[in-house]
Design an enzyme around this catalytic site. Structure first.
Site, mmCIF file in Angstrom:
data_model
loop_
_atom_site.group_PDB
_atom_site.id
_atom_site.type_symbol
_atom_site.label_atom_id
_atom_site.label_comp_id
_atom_site.label_asym_id
_atom_site.label_seq_id
_atom_site.Cartn_x
_atom_site.Cartn_y
_atom_site.Cartn_z
ATOM 1 C CG HIS A 29 14.241 56.339 -5.546
ATOM 2 N ND1 HIS A 29 14.163 57.690 -5.281
ATOM 3 C CD2 HIS A 29 15.549 56.008 -5.420
ATOM 4 C CE1 HIS A 29 15.375 58.161 -5.026
ATOM 5 N NE2 HIS A 29 16.238 57.162 -5.094
ATOM 6 C CB THR A 30 9.014 51.767 -3.726
ATOM 7 O OG1 THR A 30 9.817 51.502 -2.573
ATOM 8 C CG2 THR A 30 9.584 51.013 -4.920
ATOM 9 C CG ASP A 31 9.796 56.390 0.404
ATOM 10 O OD1 ASP A 31 10.052 56.827 -0.739
ATOM 11 O OD2 ASP A 31 10.347 56.831 1.441
ATOM 12 C CB SER A 115 22.633 60.431 10.407
ATOM 13 O OG SER A 115 22.699 61.373 9.364
ATOM 14 C CG ASP A 160 15.200 57.440 5.180
ATOM 15 O OD1 ASP A 160 15.260 56.354 4.579
ATOM 16 O OD2 ASP A 160 15.565 58.515 4.677
HETATM 17 C C1 GLA Z 1 15.773 58.820 0.823
HETATM 18 C C2 GLA Z 1 14.406 59.303 1.322
HETATM 19 C C3 GLA Z 1 13.440 58.127 1.483
HETATM 20 C C4 GLA Z 1 13.389 57.260 0.237
HETATM 21 C C5 GLA Z 1 14.815 56.910 -0.232
HETATM 22 C C6 GLA Z 1 14.825 56.157 -1.537
HETATM 23 O O1 GLA Z 1 16.399 58.037 1.808
HETATM 24 O O2 GLA Z 1 14.548 59.960 2.556
HETATM 25 O O3 GLA Z 1 12.146 58.599 1.824
HETATM 26 O O4 GLA Z 1 12.657 57.873 -0.790
HETATM 27 O O5 GLA Z 1 15.616 58.066 -0.373
HETATM 28 O O6 GLA Z 1 14.243 54.913 -1.370
#
Ligand code: GLA
Length: 349
Positions: A29-31, A115, A160
């Site tokens: 939850h930093t992206d 996935s 991801d």
């Molecule tokens: C999901 C989202 C990512 C990211 C994570 C938490 O995987 O697809 O973009 O925000 O949650 O780090």
């Protein structure tokens, strides 16, 4: 794949693309706050084979064959993750002709190990190979994310897709989500990670995910900065209670990623593990994205000797990752962890 493609469509495949699942070691939850993450690719992967055909058609094990249209609206099923990337390519001026698409994957779905990002990246790679186009990994990741945001309607960040497109086996990827660039960091053999599903699928994740994103954006706006990446811990304490804890998680999580990378480079298993466990506490208490099954799993992982453990990915269910110290007997550890968490299953080691 060649034989399966022939069997499925009665013709030869012309191009292939593949992309792995990922585990995020720290930095969740930093992206979407332009921050840092540290994902690592897993061994399981998705493979896509394509060939020019009379119309767009996709097949994947366990799903019926389906026609789709990248220039039309989403169908609301798995084919959106094939159509979306092709729609993004068209948007960028790379027109993909009608294709038959075969998908094969050993990535468990809905386990929170990306996935869908792996499918998007593998589709892009196959389509690029088919059209003889080459793009940088970071650009492939950006297109895959745009497909997920625009076509599939999922408001995710870049973590991801970047992990799947730019990750390399045996290396962690320090991702700077402001610049979109990654730096590979070798993972020494003394760092043994285990990825375990807590047995509870991610639940009600989309609404809660978007609510967290809004709080983080509001906090940045209140501080008058572009993103929480630019805040320091003392800034956070002046924020209203409604967003303070959310902002505190993001700001401290970015700092933990930086200290975890230093620990990795110094081969300091204990230091890396501490950052992981603090990350879990912050995700559970300040960000409130854990779940009882995840908390229990993480508690047992630590009680049975892990150097660190945390939920990984979005949270609300799905997987946790543990770091085992070199002297720990990993089979015995898993036996004890699974005895206390009977629904849990080992996803990757
Ligand atoms: C999901 C989202 C990512 C990211 C994570 C938490 O995987 O697809 O973009 O925000 O949650 O780090």
């Amino acid at each position: 794949m060649r034989a399966s493609f022939r069997e499925a469509f009665g013709m030869e495949g012309q191009a292939e693309g593949r992309a792995p699942a990922r585990v995020n070691l720290i930095g969740d939850h930093t992206d979407y706050a332009a921050g840092f993450c540290l994902p690592m690719p897993l061994r399981c992967e998705t493979r896509v084979t394509m060939a020019r055909a009379g119309s767009f058609e996709a097949r994947s094990e366990g799903h019926p064959a389906a026609s789709f249209d990248p220039s039309g609206p989403p169908r609301g099923d798995w084919t959106d993750y094939v159509a979306g990337p092709l729609a993004e390519l068209a948007e960028a001026g790379i027109e993909v002709p009608p294709v038959a698409v075969l998908v094969a994957s050993d990535i468990p779905q809905g386990a929170g190990i990306s996935s869908s990002a792996a499918l998007e990246v593998a589709v892009l790679r196959a389509a690029l190979a088919l059209t003889g186009t080459s793009l940088r990994d970071a650009e492939v990741a950006r297109m895959a994310q745009a497909a997920e945001n625009n076509y599939c309607g999922v408001n995710c960040g870049i973590l991801d897709q970047m992990a799947s497109a730019a990750g390399r086996p045996g290396e962690a990827l320090l991702l700077d989500c402001r610049t979109g660039e990654g730096r590979l960091v070798a993972v020494p053999p003394s760092f043994r990670f285990r990825v375990v599903h807590c047995g509870v699928a991610r639940r009600l994740a989309d609404g809660a995910y978007n609510e967290r994103r809004r709080a983080v954006e509001e906090a940045a706006a209140l501080l008058g900065i572009a993103a929480l990446r630019d805040a320091v811990p003392s800034d956070v304490e002046g924020l209203p209670p409604s967003v303070r804890r959310r902002a505190r998680h993001v700001v401290t999580e970015n700092m933990r990623v930086v200290s975890a990378v230093a620990a990795l480079e110094a081969q300091d298993v204990a230091g890396f593990g501490r950052a992981m466990s603090e990350s879990h506490r912050s995700l559970a208490e300040d960000y409130e994205v854990s779940a009882p099954a995840l908390d229990r799993l993480v508690t047992t992982m630590l009680a049975e000797g892990a150097a660190g453990a945390r939920l990984t990915g979005a949270g609300f269910g799905g997987c946790a990752v543990a770091l085992l110290p070199p002297e720990l007997d990993s089979d015995l550890w898993w036996k004890r962890v699974s005895a206390d968490n009977p629904a849990a299953w080992l996803v990757a080691d």
